[in-house]
Write an enzyme that holds these catalytic residues in place. Structure first.
Site, PDB file in Angstrom:
ATOM      1  N   ASP A  56      34.146  36.119  31.145  1.00  0.00           N
ATOM      2  CA  ASP A  56      35.486  35.581  31.343  1.00  0.00           C
ATOM      3  C   ASP A  56      35.566  34.163  30.798  1.00  0.00           C
ATOM      4  O   ASP A  56      34.896  33.833  29.823  1.00  0.00           O
ATOM      5  CB  ASP A  56      35.832  35.626  32.838  1.00  0.00           C
ATOM      6  CG  ASP A  56      37.295  35.954  33.080  1.00  0.00           C
ATOM      7  OD1 ASP A  56      38.135  35.069  32.849  1.00  0.00           O
ATOM      8  OD2 ASP A  56      37.596  37.088  33.494  1.00  0.00           O
ATOM      9  N   HIS A  91      40.784  31.524  35.135  1.00  0.00           N
ATOM     10  CA  HIS A  91      40.781  32.983  35.279  1.00  0.00           C
ATOM     11  C   HIS A  91      39.434  33.494  35.783  1.00  0.00           C
ATOM     12  O   HIS A  91      39.373  34.325  36.696  1.00  0.00           O
ATOM     13  CB  HIS A  91      41.129  33.617  33.933  1.00  0.00           C
ATOM     14  CG  HIS A  91      41.366  35.085  33.981  1.00  0.00           C
ATOM     15  ND1 HIS A  91      40.394  36.006  33.663  1.00  0.00           N
ATOM     16  CD2 HIS A  91      42.468  35.802  34.302  1.00  0.00           C
ATOM     17  CE1 HIS A  91      40.883  37.232  33.782  1.00  0.00           C
ATOM     18  NE2 HIS A  91      42.139  37.143  34.169  1.00  0.00           N
ATOM     19  N   SER A 271      43.576  42.495  35.860  1.00  0.00           N
ATOM     20  CA  SER A 271      42.331  41.725  35.960  1.00  0.00           C
ATOM     21  C   SER A 271      41.712  41.816  37.352  1.00  0.00           C
ATOM     22  O   SER A 271      40.548  42.198  37.493  1.00  0.00           O
ATOM     23  CB  SER A 271      42.574  40.265  35.586  1.00  0.00           C
ATOM     24  OG  SER A 271      42.543  40.091  34.203  1.00  0.00           O
TER      25      SER A 271
END
Length: 394
Positions: A56, A91, A271
């Site tokens: 990520d 994120h 996600s």
């Protein structure tokens, strides 16, 4: 700069951060744990002994949610951002939080392979692609295989699960990458379970800028478990992409997770659905480390809460049931070859035995040989006749 290189360099982080839309704002805090039956699953396993690689934007390891259970690998995407900056690890921190929310005793290996949306490096790369800046394009080219490098690194470092809450669905061209496909094959050959988000471009609103519903890699690779997002009502979240590569679904609306700047916030997308599924796989492998890649997939499919119509491209085989999956992991179904019950031969079959041909008739050999000898004599006679000197005319 080719589109193929840009695809890998700009892999989209699939979380829709910030407040949920009004239609989705009624999701109760922590509803995903109840729907997936995580408390019951955690009474059977906690994820001990399993490393989940989170590929990520990076993970802020010091967040209280992690309790020292996160380690960091290389930064394959680069760009200049550093931990502590608001556009580093936004994120990825949330995704690692969701993994550990399901499997609290698992370990997370953070590998940075994409940029957050607000990262200046992302904007520079986009501008370079538009302007044709050769120096920046070369920089992007070197980073184009960050995901492939991250997958191979995670496998070599002993990760049993690779969680990829990212995808190529944001871009207007196909995202298939040969080096990423090869890395996926490498991971699968080692028995590593790969999980990826199916994508957020599934809106039916023609005015939505991300309503593309394009094929998203790595979720579309056959060896990867593609995860759609479900809503609190059990149906598909309105943004979740609709494709046949979706294997299962998991909650993806108003999922509270750790923030890279501290505290927690809610976000929606495929996600968190992928991260929650990766956490479930960690519980399964903690319960039974001998599970094969095929067994993990089969168990997730068999134990999922099925849609009324069975398999659909909206939710795959259904919403993940963590408790049922962990229970099934104790005695997984054996992978048996199905006996062939078709025809004896796939085609018309042999016309005769290769060793029982009838004997050749010698008459044909005698006649043929005689004819060949006569022909040769005629040719020799004609040769000498042509070479005989002819009389001269007066």
């Amino acid at each position: 700069m080719t589109r193929r290189t840009l695809t890998a360099a700009f892999l989209s982080a699939a979380l829709l951060t910030g407040a949920a839309t009004p239609a989705l704002a009624e999701a109760p805090h922590g509803w995903e744990m109840r729907v997936m039956k995580v408390p019951a699953a955690q009474r059977l396993a906690q994820g001990r002994g399993v490393t989940v690689a989170v590929l990520d934007t990076g993970v802020v390891r010091g967040h209280p949610a992690f309790r020292g259970r996160v380690s960091s690998g290389p930064d394959f995407i680069g760009g200049g951002a550093k931990p502590g900056q608001p556009y580093w690890g936004e994120h990825g921190t949330a995704m690692a939080s969701s993994v550990l929310a399901v499997a609290p005793q698992a370990r997370v290996l953070s590998v940075r392979v994409i940029w957050d949306h607000e990262d200046p490096a992302r904007r520079r790369a986009e501008e370079a692609a538009e302007k044709g800046d050769k120096e920046s394009q070369e920089e992007n080219r070197k980073r184009g295989n960050a995901l492939a490098k991250g997958i191979r690194y995670a496998v070599d470092k002993g990760a049993k699960v690779i969680s990829m809450s990212l995808g190529t669905d944001e871009w207007s061209w196909a995202g298939y990458e040969e080096d990423t496909a090869a890395a996926v094959d490498y991971a699968a050959s080692k028995g590593v379970v790969l999980v990826a988000s199916s994508g957020n471009g599934g809106s039916t609103d023609v005015l939505a800028t991300d309503a593309n519903n394009r094929v998203s890699y790595p979720a579309a690779f056959p060896a990867v478990i593609g995860v759609a997002a479900s809503a609190p009502d059990g149906g598909r979240a309105e943004f979740s992409q609709v494709h046949t590569y979706t294997t299962v679904a998991a909650p993806g609306v108003d999922i509270y997770a750790a923030r890279n700047t501290g505290g927690y916030s809610a976000g929606s997308g495929t996600s968190p659905a992928a991260a929650l599924t990766a956490g479930t796989v960690a519980l399964m492998l903690s319960r039974n480390p001998r599970l094969t890649l095929r067994q993990v997939r089969d168990i997730l499919v068999d134990t999922a809460v099925k849609p009324p119509a069975g398999y659909t491209t909206l939710l795959g085989h259904g919403v993940v049931d963590a408790a049922a999956a962990v229970r099934a992991a104790s005695s997984p179904p054996a992978a048996k070859a199905v006996p062939y019950k078709g025809k004896k031969y796939l085609g018309g079959g042999p016309t005769g035995s290769p060793v029982t041909h009838p004997p050749i008739d010698s008459t044909y050999l005698v006649v043929g040989g005689s004819g060949l000898g006569v022909g040769l004599l005629c040719m020799v006679g004609a040769f000498f006749l042509l070479r005989r000197p002819r009389p001269r005319r007066s």
